[in-house]
Scaffold this motif. Structure first.
Motif, mmCIF file in Angstrom:
data_model
loop_
_atom_site.group_PDB
_atom_site.id
_atom_site.type_symbol
_atom_site.label_atom_id
_atom_site.label_comp_id
_atom_site.label_asym_id
_atom_site.label_seq_id
_atom_site.Cartn_x
_atom_site.Cartn_y
_atom_site.Cartn_z
ATOM 1 N N ILE A 114 54.276 126.537 14.104
ATOM 2 C CA ILE A 114 53.515 127.692 14.702
ATOM 3 C C ILE A 114 52.117 127.144 14.271
ATOM 4 C CG2 ILE A 114 52.627 129.767 14.368
ATOM 5 C CD1 ILE A 114 55.376 130.781 14.830
ATOM 6 N N LEU A 115 52.802 126.465 13.055
ATOM 7 C CA LEU A 115 51.122 125.819 12.286
ATOM 8 C C LEU A 115 50.229 124.953 12.726
ATOM 9 C CD1 LEU A 115 52.540 126.352 8.460
ATOM 10 C CD2 LEU A 115 50.204 127.657 9.034
ATOM 11 N N ARG A 116 51.478 123.947 13.183
ATOM 12 C CA ARG A 116 50.870 122.640 13.586
ATOM 13 C C ARG A 116 49.465 123.196 14.756
ATOM 14 N NH1 ARG A 116 54.816 118.510 14.653
ATOM 15 N NH2 ARG A 116 55.762 120.282 16.398
ATOM 16 N N ILE A 117 50.147 124.248 15.640
ATOM 17 C CA ILE A 117 49.321 124.612 17.054
ATOM 18 C C ILE A 117 47.913 125.470 16.432
ATOM 19 C CG2 ILE A 117 50.461 124.202 18.884
ATOM 20 C CD1 ILE A 117 51.298 126.569 19.000
ATOM 21 N N ASP A 118 48.523 126.185 14.685
ATOM 22 C CA ASP A 118 47.383 127.591 14.194
ATOM 23 C C ASP A 118 47.620 127.996 13.673
ATOM 24 O OD1 ASP A 118 45.639 129.259 13.543
ATOM 25 O OD2 ASP A 118 47.218 131.474 14.444
ATOM 26 N N SER A 119 46.979 126.783 12.874
ATOM 27 C CA SER A 119 46.707 126.304 11.009
ATOM 28 C C SER A 119 47.163 127.108 10.087
ATOM 29 C CB SER A 119 46.350 124.986 10.601
ATOM 30 O OG SER A 119 44.693 125.312 10.860
ATOM 31 N N SER A 120 46.054 127.984 10.436
ATOM 32 C CA SER A 120 45.651 129.569 10.199
ATOM 33 C C SER A 120 46.270 130.726 9.839
ATOM 34 C CB SER A 120 44.137 129.464 10.272
ATOM 35 O OG SER A 120 43.842 129.916 10.949
ATOM 36 N N ASN A 121 47.635 130.496 10.580
ATOM 37 C CA ASN A 121 48.318 131.639 10.691
ATOM 38 C C ASN A 121 48.518 131.544 9.037
ATOM 39 O OD1 ASN A 121 50.769 133.088 10.891
ATOM 40 N ND2 ASN A 121 50.342 132.558 13.507
ATOM 41 N N ALA A 122 48.352 133.337 8.709
ATOM 42 C CA ALA A 122 49.218 133.501 7.571
ATOM 43 C C ALA A 122 50.651 134.142 7.690
ATOM 44 C CB ALA A 122 48.610 135.049 7.143
ATOM 45 N N VAL A 123 51.040 134.544 8.335
ATOM 46 C CA VAL A 123 51.902 134.661 8.757
ATOM 47 C C VAL A 123 52.787 133.898 8.431
ATOM 48 C CG1 VAL A 123 54.245 135.466 10.153
ATOM 49 C CG2 VAL A 123 51.997 137.063 9.353
#
Lengths: 392, 784
Positions: B695-704
């Motif tokens: 997930i972080l690869r596609i949305d690096s700012s995903n806090a969860v």
């Protein structure tokens, strides 16, 4: 050291407002900005954020105790030959839980040695995790320290059983399983592992595969569930059924449950034992009997007489009439010799003079060798109806 | 750490008995298994409880039921090796401790010499203590001992390996002979006992965090002089008596003062002071809150604001048990041009107002409202119980927990840097209020609401006094109460909610003030305030009450929808509504009904009635179809929480069928997130971590995902990596990631990492101080 129970999901408290309210969309915006809410469904209380366990919590028998052991060098010196040993001391034994027993060559300042240990707890009561660390300082001094962590292992389930013996040698087992923990419990598997003498059929589904417990797949704290099993003696043992006496081992219950985020637990009961019904020396069981008969019309029954004793018997059958049951045939006839563990079938005819549910009683067997008489009353019930009713 | 000390003393006392018994045996049999003492009682106690709670029928059954001993390993080997040495040691040490004051010096020596006979390789210098509180986190129970393996006499120097040696208890250093030969003069032993900070994690949400805020009834000094007179002269203010007029007189002065104050800030350029009568021709404007049309109505007309209190208005002295109706309004009636004209009245009632304010009063309330409408010009008497008389129940809860902590840990110097807005530093108006809310200074915002309400005559100690309500006063109450809930100050919120009853009193309806709100119908209580009111009891341990309240809201919402479908107006009256407006109204009320269902589902979830909660969430999907993917995922997580992994998986699969409702990225994230959770449920932290990282690869700012990946790392034994990830996240975007849950995880790991976690926690505090407002929940820093 920190116990690694499963993490929990963060819940937030939704406070919303409508466009026209004083704060406008402020509250909703605040919730949108909150990283712990579910985007697009902020009002949903159960978020996705994992939080680490906040306290030791409870640990129950059959669960796995996991713990993080971290040895951290707080000093500014390099230490050498660090040996970390984690033991679990229970009331009866001491187990070594460390994954490796090899010493770590050196530990630099602000570095740590990490280990995650797992252990399935098998005893109730006090457990003490003993972590021992030995190391050598730069000056060559050998140092040693230990830490103790004490915790209690509690009982998660209360199991009660009840046996019913059927005429057909089948045994029905009713097991009540109560969740005595404080959290809901998902019962993944409750099965009866029968002993070698029995085959088991689970009676906990209705119809095809629908569970008798419906959609409620879990047990709330203090809830009890009742499971039913039917045990049939295997063919080879059924022959000797008459010989199964006293205490027999039925089998044991195997229970697997899961709690928060799949935290798993498993228990087995000790061997369930039942007291086989005492048949005395001679067992008389009914093989066939009609359920409804006509008033004052003779009907036939078949009895099976088994010699359960260790000796040969010479039996005489007497038939005594009761208020309602009248036996047809000669009383006092000789049945001949019956060897131990053998049986004979006996066809009898009788009639009832009273309507209603009547008890078949009044059979007497006398062993002429020992002059001992065995009485058989209330062998079975038949429903007696007047002949007009039955015909119409 | 006082608490910790107290606890450990208790522990010692607890084990004292056992120890005494055991020590006697010990001296005789060294290899004996140590019974770990009275602990079995706990489980047995459980059993008793369970049996007690069974009802009588069960009891009967139980006679036939056989209790079965559960044991995983039926034949526990009793072969005890000499390993028990450690336990003996511990027992002895406890003994040694209880004899600390050297009364039984001889005993101890005997003891220790025994010890050294059994334990060859170690000198008996360990001092240990076993924490017994199994509720507390393991790491807090640790007492560390550092022992030098140098049996030479005189060579023993106290070793200090920890920086926080100052926390050690000197009295725990026992003197004991360090050789097997009992020497008359005990040598000081090289032991230092280090207690980690007693950090009893409180699992229950503390209503009043130890931040110095006590919900005491503090009276605002600025306001006290005003109230004092009436209170003194009339202890039971609502008791009608000959002095009532005097009391009312006093209130007049109070209200006048208050309204002066009110004026002083309502004259800000933001709130228009225009005559409400003038604006009444533009109903939209009047109803709009932001321009304060309604409050200007109050402030522009002093007669109105003191209305109910005017003795001359009431005419005859009031009779017992009743208070005055808003009769005085009739006096201002003259200024309402055209309010006699039914057509003008009809015009006044805007479409939006009607749609939003609609509410169905109870039978009783309806009757009162009808009589108000029909007896416009005669004096009306209404039972006091039927009136809503709110007032602030506490004053000045304002404070800044972050600042308090800074003072405690970082010193005054650092504290100066902490600059947050407070109630006085913003404009005393709705603008200022919004500013405080959005800057997360909710405590200050609560105070500001209080001030504004005080100005409205509903201030501290005003509860139980007759008052008038306006759209604004109720909105202010809503904001104040909502913020209290957001601050987890549930009890305070409940106290202040209390005078509002069930939010159905006649004076909360526009119809009650026919002259102030000519032609306007419906409830002044915002719908969100009803939701808040209904939800509140569940946070105070009374979810059943919440469900009851939500259910009655559900009935009314459904009835309103039914009215609309039958071609009536929301309240069931025969009003012509254009198709377009009807559609909009149906939409609004459907979403409101959905909101009620949402609250019900949340409440059921809180009650742990998962089956019903899942049903309720399914219902919510009907009202908010666009949230289906999120809700199905949520249901999946519920099953995951119960431990029903299979059903969870089924729901997660269903989610993948409906993700087209989301945009591409969002749906991708959701699918990955659910898969990660499923792996968590299967105890596969490595796979879960892989998906979170994905997930972080596609949305690096995903806090969860960031946070959850870090949590997985910890379970994989990678504490340092986990810490790095969380720290990186907090540094990268402190504005977003200084979240309670993230910080909680971070501090927990700091505690695990090192006994020097204090410093790192304080660093976090500094970061918090820069970014967060006064509503920050400092408990997650675990600095306490």
């Amino acid at each position: 050291v920190m116990r690694l129970t499963k993490p929990t999901l963060f819940t937030n408290i939704p406070v919303t407002c409508e466009e026209r309210d004083l704060p406008g969309n402020l509250f909703n915006q605040l919730m949108k900005d909150d990283p712990s809410t579910v985007k697009g469904a902020e009002t949903l209380m159960l978020g996705e954020m994992l939080t680490l366990p906040q306290n030791f919590g409870n640990i129950f028998l059959g669960e796995t105790f996991s713990s993080y052991i971290s040895v951290h060098n707080d000093s500014s010196q390099v230490v050498k030959d660090i040996l970390v040993k984690a033991d679990l001391q229970t009331s009866s034994q001491r187990l070594n839980l460390s994954a490796s027993s090899a010493a770590v060559a050196e530990l630099k300042p602000d570095c740590c040695i990490d280990d995650v240990i797992h252990h399935e707890v098998k005893e109730i009561g006090t457990h003490i995790l003993v972590c021992a660390v030995s190391y050598t300082t730069q000056t060559g001094e050998k140092m040693y320290f230990r830490k103790f962590f004490k915790f209690q292992v509690l009982k998660p389930l209360d199991v009660k059983t009840k046996f019913y013996n059927a005429e057909t040698d089948e045994v029905f087992l009713e097991a009540q399983i109560q969740n005595i923990t404080t959290s809901p419990m998902f019962m993944e598997k409750v099965s009866l592992e029968p002993s070698m003498m029995y085959n088991v059929a689970e009676l906990n589904t209705a119809g095809e595969s629908e569970s008798t417990f419906g959609s409620r797949t879990y047990l709330q704290p203090m809830d009890t569930r009742q499971y039913l099993y039917c045990l049939k003696p295997k063919q080879e043992f059924a022959e000797k059924a008459g010989v199964i006496k006293g205490v027999t081992v039925i089998g044991k219950l195997d229970i697997v449950w899961k709690t928060n985020l799949g935290e798993r637990g498993r228990l087995q009961t000790s061997q369930l034992q039942r007291m086989a019904p005492g048949y005395g020396d001679v067992r008389l069981s009914l093989e066939t009997i009609p359920d409804t008969v006509n008033l004052e019309e003779p009907f036939d029954i078949t009895c099976k007489i088994t010699n359960c004793s260790e000796r040969t018997m010479d039996l005489v059958l007497e038939m005594c009439n009761t208020n309602s049951i009248h036996w047809c045939g000669v009383s006092g006839r000789q049945l001949g010799k019956l060897h131990p563990s053998s049986s004979l079938h006996l066809a009898l005819t009788l009639l009832s003079s009273v309507q209603g549910l009547q008890s078949v009683s009044g059979l007497r067997l006398t062993d002429t060798f020992l002059k001992r008489t065995y009485e058989y009353d209330d062998i079975a019930q038949v429903c007696v109806v007047s002949s007009e009713v039955k015909q119409s | 750490s006082n608490a910790k000390d107290g606890k450990s003393t208790l522990d010692e006392d607890d084990s004292g008995d056992i120890v005494q018994q055991k020590t006697q045996e010990e001296t005789l049999f060294h290899e004996e298994t140590i019974d770990l003492g009275g602990d079995e009682f706990e489980s047995e106690g459980n059993e008793t409880v369970s049996e007690d709670s069974n009802n009588f029928v069960d009891k009967l059954n139980e006679q036939m039921m056989e209790s079965v001993i559960i044991s995983d390993s039926p034949n526990n080997s009793e072969d005890d090796t000499g390993e028990l040495g450690c336990l003996q040691e511990m027992v002895e040490q406890m003994e040694a401790k209880s004899n600390e004051k050297t009364q039984a010096e001889v005993d101890k020596e005997e003891f220790l010499s025994n010890e050294s006979e059994t334990e060859h390789e170690e000198t008996p210098k360990d001092v240990s203590e076993i924490g017994t509180d199994d509720q507390a986190s393991l790491k807090e129970e640790s007492i560390q001992e550092v022992v030098k393996e140098e049996p030479k006499l005189g060579n023993n120097v106290p070793v200090q390996t920890r920086s926080n040696i100052d926390e050690s208890k000197p009295e725990n250093q026992i003197s004991s002979p360090s050789t097997s030969k009992p020497s008359p003069e005990p040598e000081p032993i090289p032991v230092c006992t280090i207690f980690s900070q007693a950090n009893n994690v409180n699992t229950q949400p503390q209503l009043f965090p130890p931040d110095g805020f006590q919900p005491q009834m503090v009276k605002s000094p600025s306001f006290s002089s005003i109230i004092e007179t009436p209170v003194k002269s009339n202890p039971q203010v609502v008791q009608p008596s000959p002095s009532l007029s005097k009391f009312f007189g006093d209130t007049v002065s109070t209200n006048t003062l208050a309204s002066d104050f009110f004026d002083s800030f309502t004259t800000s350029n933001f709130i228009s002071l225009s005559n409400p009568n003038a604006s009444s021709s533009v109903p939209e404007q009047m109803s709009s809150l932001s321009n304060g049309g309604d409050s200007s109505c109050a402030s522009s007309n002093p007669t109105f604001s003191v209305g109910s209190g005017r003795p001359e208005a009431g005419g005859p002295p009031s009779s017992p048990g009743i208070t005055l109706s808003p009769k005085p309004f009739s006096q201002i009636q003259a200024v309402f041009a055209g309010s006699d004209d039914p057509f003008a009245t009809a015009l006044n009632m805007s479409e939006l107002d009607r749609r939003n304010d609609a509410w169905l009063p109870s039978e009783e309330t309806r009757n009162v409202l009808i009589s108000v409408a029909t007896q416009q010009y005669s004096t009306m008497f209404i039972d006091k119980e039927n009136l809503t008389m709110p007032g602030l129940k506490f004053d000045n809860i304002q404070g800044d927990a972050v600042k308090d902590l800074m003072l405690r840990f970082l010193g005054e110097q650092a504290t100066v840097k902490r600059q947050v807005l407070n109630a006085s530093s913003v404009e005393q108006s709705f603008v200022g209020l919004k500013q405080l809310i959005s800057s997360k200074n909710w405590r200050a915002a609560v105070d500001l609401c209080g001030r504004l309400l005080t100005a409205h005559g509903q201030g501290y100690k005003k509860s139980g006094l007759p008052t008038n309500h306006t759209t604004d006063s109720l909105q202010l109450w809503f904001v104040r109460l909502a913020l209290l809930v957001k601050l987890n100050l549930f009890q305070n919120a409940e106290m202040e909610f209390e005078p509002f009853g069930n939010l159905d009193q006649p004076d909360l309806y526009y119809e009650y003030y026919p002259h102030v709100y000519p032609g306007r119908k419906g409830s002044m209580v915002p719908f969100s305030m009803r939701i808040l009111h209904a939800e509140l009891p569940q946070y105070l341990g009374n979810p059943q009450e919440s469900l009851d309240r939500l259910h009655s809201m559900k009935i009314i919402c459904a009835k309103v929808l039914e009215n609309l479908e039958q071609g009536l107006a929301e309240d069931g009256s025969m009003t012509n509504i254009t198709q377009e407006n009807r559609q909009a109204s149906v939409q609004l009320w459907r979403s409101r009904l959905g909101r009620v269902m949402y609250s019900m589902a949340n409440c059921l979830l809180m009650m742990k009635d998962y089956v019903l909660a899942v049903d309720a969430y399914h219902t919510v999907i009907k009202y908010y179809p666009q949230q289906e993917p999120q809700l199905l995922s949520g249901i999946g997580r519920i099953f995951l929480q119960i431990g029903d992994i299979k059903t969870a998986e089924k729901y997660f699969q269903d989610v993948e069928k409906v993700t087209h409702k989301l945009d591409g990225l969002q749906s991708q994230i959701m699918v990955l997130m659910n898969r990660a959770f499923l792996h968590l449920g299967q105890n596969n932290f490595a796979e879960a971590h892989r998906f979170f990282t994905e997930i972080l690869r596609i949305d690096s700012s995903n806090a969860v995902a960031n946070n959850n990946a870090a949590v997985c790392l910890l379970y994989l034994g990678k504490l340092k990596d986990s810490l790095r990830q969380l720290e990186g996240m907090v540094q990268q975007d402190p504005k977003h990631y200084l979240h309670e849950s993230v910080l909680f995880n971070l501090t927990t790991m700091y505690e695990l990492e090192s006994s020097r976690s204090m410093q790192k926690k304080q660093a976090l505090l500094e970061a918090v101080a820069i970014k967060e407002g006064d509503s920050f929940n400092t408990q997650c820093l675990k600095l306490g």
